[in-house]
Design a protein around this motif. Structure first.
Motif, PDB file in Angstrom:
ATOM      1  N   PRO A   7       1.122  -1.337  -0.130  1.00 36.99           N
ATOM      2  CA  PRO A   7       0.399   0.418  -0.248  1.00 36.99           C
ATOM      3  C   PRO A   7       0.739   1.358  -0.606  1.00 36.99           C
ATOM      4  O   PRO A   7       1.581   0.955   0.984  1.00 36.99           O
ATOM      5  CB  PRO A   7      -0.816  -0.449   1.364  1.00 36.99           C
ATOM      6  N   ARG A   8       0.331   2.545  -0.425  1.00 36.89           N
ATOM      7  CA  ARG A   8       1.261   3.261  -0.990  1.00 36.89           C
ATOM      8  C   ARG A   8       2.596   3.451  -1.400  1.00 36.89           C
ATOM      9  O   ARG A   8       3.253   4.475  -1.605  1.00 36.89           O
ATOM     10  CB  ARG A   8       1.397   4.460   0.179  1.00 36.89           C
ATOM     11  N   PHE A 122      14.587   0.392   1.219  1.00 38.12           N
ATOM     12  CA  PHE A 122      15.106  -0.431   0.638  1.00 38.12           C
ATOM     13  C   PHE A 122      14.069  -2.065   1.802  1.00 38.12           C
ATOM     14  O   PHE A 122      14.164  -2.929   1.017  1.00 38.12           O
ATOM     15  CB  PHE A 122      16.540  -0.729   0.958  1.00 38.12           C
ATOM     16  N   ARG A 123      14.065  -2.108   3.160  1.00 36.10           N
ATOM     17  CA  ARG A 123      13.405  -3.183   3.582  1.00 36.10           C
ATOM     18  C   ARG A 123      11.991  -3.340   3.107  1.00 36.10           C
ATOM     19  O   ARG A 123      11.325  -4.068   2.836  1.00 36.10           O
ATOM     20  CB  ARG A 123      13.647  -3.301   5.400  1.00 36.10           C
ATOM     21  N   LEU A 124      11.559  -1.902   2.700  1.00 38.28           N
ATOM     22  CA  LEU A 124       9.722  -2.008   2.520  1.00 38.28           C
ATOM     23  C   LEU A 124      10.440  -2.210   1.225  1.00 38.28           C
ATOM     24  O   LEU A 124       8.493  -3.568   0.633  1.00 38.28           O
ATOM     25  CB  LEU A 124       9.309   0.112   2.236  1.00 38.28           C
ATOM     26  N   THR A 125      10.832  -2.074   0.045  1.00 40.63           N
ATOM     27  CA  THR A 125      11.080  -2.837  -0.975  1.00 40.63           C
ATOM     28  C   THR A 125      11.177  -4.448  -0.940  1.00 40.63           C
ATOM     29  O   THR A 125      10.698  -4.442  -2.131  1.00 40.63           O
ATOM     30  CB  THR A 125      11.524  -1.855  -2.255  1.00 40.63           C
ATOM     31  N   ILE A 128       8.214  -6.887  -1.400  1.00 43.52           N
ATOM     32  CA  ILE A 128       6.980  -6.766  -2.980  1.00 43.52           C
ATOM     33  C   ILE A 128       7.292  -8.256  -3.458  1.00 43.52           C
ATOM     34  O   ILE A 128       6.942  -8.775  -3.400  1.00 43.52           O
ATOM     35  CB  ILE A 128       7.635  -5.644  -4.183  1.00 43.52           C
ATOM     36  N   ASP A 129       8.884  -8.673  -3.052  1.00 44.74           N
ATOM     37  CA  ASP A 129       8.886 -10.346  -2.772  1.00 44.74           C
ATOM     38  C   ASP A 129       8.739 -11.001  -2.159  1.00 44.74           C
ATOM     39  O   ASP A 129       8.992 -12.663  -1.941  1.00 44.74           O
ATOM     40  CB  ASP A 129      10.491 -10.711  -3.900  1.00 44.74           C
ATOM     41  N   ASN A 130       8.471 -10.713  -0.904  1.00 44.55           N
ATOM     42  CA  ASN A 130       8.171 -11.827   0.460  1.00 44.55           C
ATOM     43  C   ASN A 130       6.345 -11.447   1.001  1.00 44.55           C
ATOM     44  O   ASN A 130       6.372 -10.947   1.731  1.00 44.55           O
ATOM     45  CB  ASN A 130       8.335 -11.680   1.648  1.00 44.55           C
ATOM     46  N   ILE A 134       3.680  -8.757   4.442  1.00 44.76           N
ATOM     47  CA  ILE A 134       3.244  -7.154   4.221  1.00 44.76           C
ATOM     48  C   ILE A 134       1.971  -7.039   5.349  1.00 44.76           C
ATOM     49  O   ILE A 134       2.456  -5.525   5.608  1.00 44.76           O
ATOM     50  CB  ILE A 134       2.838  -6.907   2.379  1.00 44.76           C
ATOM     51  N   ASP A 135       1.155  -7.183   5.443  1.00 46.60           N
ATOM     52  CA  ASP A 135       0.098  -6.717   5.980  1.00 46.60           C
ATOM     53  C   ASP A 135       1.080  -5.923   7.816  1.00 46.60           C
ATOM     54  O   ASP A 135       0.784  -5.640   8.167  1.00 46.60           O
ATOM     55  CB  ASP A 135      -0.235  -7.862   6.547  1.00 46.60           C
ATOM     56  N   VAL A 136       1.656  -7.445   8.286  1.00 45.57           N
ATOM     57  CA  VAL A 136       2.729  -7.043   9.479  1.00 45.57           C
ATOM     58  C   VAL A 136       3.869  -6.380   9.129  1.00 45.57           C
ATOM     59  O   VAL A 136       3.981  -5.174  10.658  1.00 45.57           O
ATOM     60  CB  VAL A 136       3.118  -8.635   9.822  1.00 45.57           C
ATOM     61  N   LEU A 137       4.318  -6.163   8.399  1.00 45.36           N
ATOM     62  CA  LEU A 137       5.648  -5.121   8.124  1.00 45.36           C
ATOM     63  C   LEU A 137       5.988  -3.959   7.192  1.00 45.36           C
ATOM     64  O   LEU A 137       6.230  -3.194   7.724  1.00 45.36           O
ATOM     65  CB  LEU A 137       6.660  -6.067   7.773  1.00 45.36           C
TER      66      LEU A 137
END
Length: 279
Positions: A7-8, A122-125, A128-130, A134-137
């Motif tokens: 998201p965003r 970088f950790r947010l990006t 995308i492959d994990n 997403i919902d938690v991190l």
């Protein structure tokens, strides 16, 4: 701009240099990963390369040009839409660690990203492959990134963006009104009324934040919309001018050329050729 599953978070990519391209920036944070871009904002010109970042806190008409990009080394930028609720939460937690009396009120600010900001982005990006995480991190990494910006040099801007009664919010109300009424004659008194400021106060705050007067801002919106109409071949040059509020074709042509560097017909022909090439 390609939206991701996070998201965003969006990724902007260009594989070749581009001509001057207008756009409306919404409140957003962008980190340049590679390549180089030039932006024209008000009367100012800025360049951004790898490791640079910029923050936009109100809706702004800008013109951008990709200066360095190729298939082997594209222009890449990570972009995060600013979320009012998240900003408000960060403001409550981070205000004691940030001096919000310092900094600029300008609606577009640039700087060099700190190591902490780059790491959080970088950790947010990587999520995308994990996607299972997403919902938690993703909310945690997004909050960390905004926190790092807040306690850095942009605390004042982010605090203002989180407050409903700030000068930034009042100017945002004026901007929304101008976007809704861009094709009508500019009315300073009416705009001041909707922002609950005097004309002089509104003009001062508006210029501090957007680097333009309200009238100049309205002209930018008009001309960018006219360019969109012409590039889409929805109408001809004279029709586009009238559609966005110009009663004088010569004035429309003159102001269009001043902003985009070429008369409407030649400019939009070049724009269509650019779009066909990219397609």
């Amino acid at each position: 701009m390609e939206h991701t599953v996070i998201p965003r978070l969006s990724i902007f990519r260009a594989d070749r240099p581009t001509i001057r391209t207008p756009g409306i920036y919404h409140p957003i944070f962008c980190l340049v990963v590679s390549g180089r871009k030039q932006m024209f904002f008000g009367e100012e010109t800025s360049e951004y390369g790898s490791g640079d970042c910029f923050l936009v806190t109100v809706k702004l008409p800008v013109i951008g040009t990709i200066l360095e990009a190729s298939h082997e080394s594209p222009y890449l930028a990570l972009c995060i839409d600013l979320h009012h609720t998240t900003l408000a939460e960060i403001a409550i937690k981070a205000s004691p660690m940030s001096d919000i009396t310092k900094g600029s009120d300008c609606g577009l600010q640039a700087g060099t990203a700190t190591t902490e900001v780059v790491d959080a982005a970088f950790r947010l990006t990587q999520l995308i492959d994990n996607s299972e995480h997403i919902d938690v991190l993703a909310p945690l990494y997004e909050q960390e990134l905004l926190y790092r910006l807040y306690v850095g040099s942009w605390g004042r801007s982010l605090y203002a963006a989180s407050q409903a009664n700030s000068r930034l919010s009042q100017v945002g109300t004026a901007i929304a009104w101008l976007h809704e009424h861009y094709a009508t004659d500019y009315a300073a008194n009416e705009l001041a009324k909707v922002t609950r400021m005097s004309v002089s106060t509104m003009n001062r705050h508006f210029r501090e934040i957007t680097a333009m007067s309200p009238l100049e801002y309205q002209k930018r919106i008009r001309l960018q919309e006219a360019r969109r109409l012409l590039t889409s071949q929805i109408t001809d040059v004279s029709g586009a001018g009238y559609a966005v509020g110009y009663s004088s074709p010569s004035q429309f042509n003159r102001e269009y050329r001043r902003l985009f560097g070429a008369p409407p017909g030649r400019d939009t022909s070049q724009m269509r050729s650019e779009m066909e090439f990219l397609a």
